[in-house]
Design an enzyme around this catalytic site. Structure first.
Site, PDB file in Angstrom:
ATOM      1  N   GLY A 107       0.819  -1.270   0.173  1.00 28.37           N
ATOM      2  CA  GLY A 107      -0.195   0.229  -0.057  1.00 28.37           C
ATOM      3  C   GLY A 107       0.768   1.427  -0.080  1.00 28.37           C
ATOM      4  O   GLY A 107       2.071   1.305  -0.682  1.00 28.37           O
ATOM      5  N   GLN A 127       2.796   2.898   2.242  1.00 24.78           N
ATOM      6  CA  GLN A 127       4.114   2.620   2.883  1.00 24.78           C
ATOM      7  C   GLN A 127       4.891   1.597   2.073  1.00 24.78           C
ATOM      8  O   GLN A 127       5.993   1.564   1.469  1.00 24.78           O
ATOM      9  CB  GLN A 127       4.027   2.534   4.306  1.00 24.78           C
ATOM     10  CG  GLN A 127       4.121   3.872   4.988  1.00 24.78           C
ATOM     11  CD  GLN A 127       5.050   4.806   5.107  1.00 24.78           C
ATOM     12  OE1 GLN A 127       6.144   4.603   4.720  1.00 24.78           O
ATOM     13  NE2 GLN A 127       4.859   5.999   5.133  1.00 24.78           N
ATOM     14  N   SER A 144      -4.719 -10.493  -4.240  1.00 23.14           N
ATOM     15  CA  SER A 144      -4.480  -8.953  -3.919  1.00 23.14           C
ATOM     16  C   SER A 144      -4.380  -8.271  -5.097  1.00 23.14           C
ATOM     17  O   SER A 144      -3.762  -8.611  -5.949  1.00 23.14           O
ATOM     18  CB  SER A 144      -2.949  -8.729  -3.049  1.00 23.14           C
ATOM     19  OG  SER A 144      -2.854  -7.811  -3.110  1.00 23.14           O
ATOM     20  N   HIS A 195       5.713   1.258  12.507  1.00 22.95           N
ATOM     21  CA  HIS A 195       4.844   1.971  13.602  1.00 22.95           C
ATOM     22  C   HIS A 195       4.862   1.001  14.750  1.00 22.95           C
ATOM     23  O   HIS A 195       4.813  -0.377  14.552  1.00 22.95           O
ATOM     24  CB  HIS A 195       3.342   2.078  13.093  1.00 22.95           C
ATOM     25  CG  HIS A 195       2.443   2.515  14.056  1.00 22.95           C
ATOM     26  ND1 HIS A 195       2.992   3.712  15.162  1.00 22.95           N
ATOM     27  CD2 HIS A 195       1.095   2.549  14.131  1.00 22.95           C
ATOM     28  CE1 HIS A 195       1.923   4.157  15.797  1.00 22.95           C
ATOM     29  NE2 HIS A 195       0.853   3.760  15.185  1.00 22.95           N
ATOM     30  N   GLY A 240       3.487   7.539   2.159  1.00 22.26           N
ATOM     31  CA  GLY A 240       4.222   6.773   1.209  1.00 22.26           C
ATOM     32  C   GLY A 240       4.771   7.404   0.062  1.00 22.26           C
ATOM     33  O   GLY A 240       5.643   7.142  -0.353  1.00 22.26           O
ATOM     34  N   GLU A 267      -2.236  12.551  15.530  1.00 23.32           N
ATOM     35  CA  GLU A 267      -3.105  12.231  14.585  1.00 23.32           C
ATOM     36  C   GLU A 267      -4.653  12.592  15.109  1.00 23.32           C
ATOM     37  O   GLU A 267      -5.339  13.201  14.293  1.00 23.32           O
ATOM     38  CB  GLU A 267      -3.171  10.693  14.175  1.00 23.32           C
ATOM     39  CG  GLU A 267      -2.139   9.962  13.713  1.00 23.32           C
ATOM     40  CD  GLU A 267      -1.944   8.741  13.522  1.00 23.32           C
ATOM     41  OE1 GLU A 267      -1.246   8.265  12.560  1.00 23.32           O
ATOM     42  OE2 GLU A 267      -2.772   7.978  14.105  1.00 23.32           O
ATOM     43  N   SER A 318      -0.876  39.172   7.335  1.00 21.71           N
ATOM     44  CA  SER A 318      -0.833  40.604   7.569  1.00 21.71           C
ATOM     45  C   SER A 318      -0.909  40.904   9.196  1.00 21.71           C
ATOM     46  O   SER A 318      -1.204  39.908  10.100  1.00 21.71           O
ATOM     47  CB  SER A 318      -2.205  41.047   7.011  1.00 21.71           C
ATOM     48  OG  SER A 318      -3.318  40.266   7.803  1.00 21.71           O
TER      49      SER A 318
END
Length: 335
Positions: free
Chosen positions: A26, A28, A51, A108, A134, A195, A252
């Protein structure tokens, strides 16, 4: 202060002498596999039979087999499937195919930190986590730069797990931008918190709420969209380039004054208390248990919420406006 390393601190020969199985193709997965391949590292992609990604990986010149076979053949196994799928996949396809001396990599810390995956002794367990999606990991690598990576070692069975992780980070471009030493716990908890309270949850709710207030007050949805969604990128880019001070220098004086005097009325002590509660749910494992239960039940709640959010006015108005912008290639999730 954090320890940060670069290409000069790595030994590319370490990962070049290993065979890496990338499990998943996918966001990553495709980036890691292609960057490793282009760095001269032997790569196998592990995907289930049927797949949709198999043809894409094969057309990219990569060898594809099942996750079990890829894990059996490789001596470095990088798991790059969604968190709620990683545990079942690991137990069904990978665990019995790890041998002493192998290395289990993840991008992760979720499944290791919350004990969903408990690797056997004799196997290095390392996290290399690019701090970007990714497509950015792949694009920056192809351009000659890279995305910063977080690196942590959970289990150093070989005595050289850190060096192996550094070499892997080099191969996907992380050493060009910086490799930050961390822990599985720190990466997991800070990632989830970021997140939920700002990067995804916080920003999305702030944008939707501001848009809704403006439309409710009678302003055109198109005008509200530009002020609450479209211009957000311009502000974020300034912060990305030079922090809050650069952003405030670039806008500004009126906007800067409004920032200082009205922002604290939007993000209040109640907001900060809610953030603390969310962090507590992450640290205790409450969120992990909730999410894993959702995933194991088919994610019906997630899918229903995804559909309802895609149908909101800010999304339909935004899609129409973006289609009129010649400098944008309109993007939308698959139906």
């Amino acid at each position: 202060m954090a320890e940060i390393y670069y290409d000069k601190d790595t030994d590319p020969g370490i990962i070049s002498g290993r065979t890496v199985a990338i499990i998943g193709f996918g966001s990553q997965g495709h980036a890691h596999a292609l960057n490793l391949f282009d760095s001269g590292v032997p790569v196998i992609v592990g995907l289930r039979e049927g797949s949709d990604s198999r043809r894409q990986a094969e057309e990219a010149g990569l060898r594809v087999t099942t996750p079990a076979e890829a894990a059996r053949e490789a001596d470095v196994v990088m798991v790059l499937v969604p968190d709620h799928l990683a545990g079942p996949l690991y137990h069904a396809e990978i665990a019995d195919n790890l041998s002493p001396g192998d290395a289990l990599f993840l991008a992760h810390g979720f499944n290791i930190h919350f004990d969903v995956i408990q690797p056997p002794e004799g196997v290095d367990v390392v996290m290399v986590a690019p701090k970007g999606p990714g497509h950015l990991v792949r694009r920056t690598y192809a351009e000659g730069s890279g995305v910063p990576c977080l690196l942590a070692v959970h289990q150093d069975a070989s005595g050289s797990a850190w060096d192996l992780g550094m070499s892997y980070a080099w191969a996907i471009g992380g050493g060009r931008a910086g490799i930050l030493k961390t822990t599985f716990q720190e990466e997991t908890e800070t990632d989830l918190f970021g997140e939920q309270v700002i990067l995804c949850g916080g920003v999305a709710e702030l944008v939707k709420s501001a848009f809704g207030v403006m439309v409710e007050a009678g302003y055109q949805p198109e005008s509200a969209y530009f002020e609450t969604m479209h211009e957000l990128k311009l502000i974020v880019d300034l912060m990305y380039e030079g922090g809050l001070s650069w952003m405030r220098y670039s806008i500004s004086d009126t906007a800067e004054y409004g920032d200082y005097t009205r922002g604290p009325r939007v993000v209040t002590d109640d907001t900060r208390q809610a953030m603390r509660e969310i962090l507590g749910e992450i640290q205790s494992g409450e969120f992990a248990r909730e999410w894993l239960a959702e995933g194991q039940s088919g994610a019906a709640g997630l899918l229903a919420k995804r559909k309802s959010e895609q149908d909101e006015l800010i999304e339909t108005v935004g899609a129409d406006l973006r289609s009129m912008m010649p400098f944008l290639v309109p993007k939308s999730p698959p139906a």
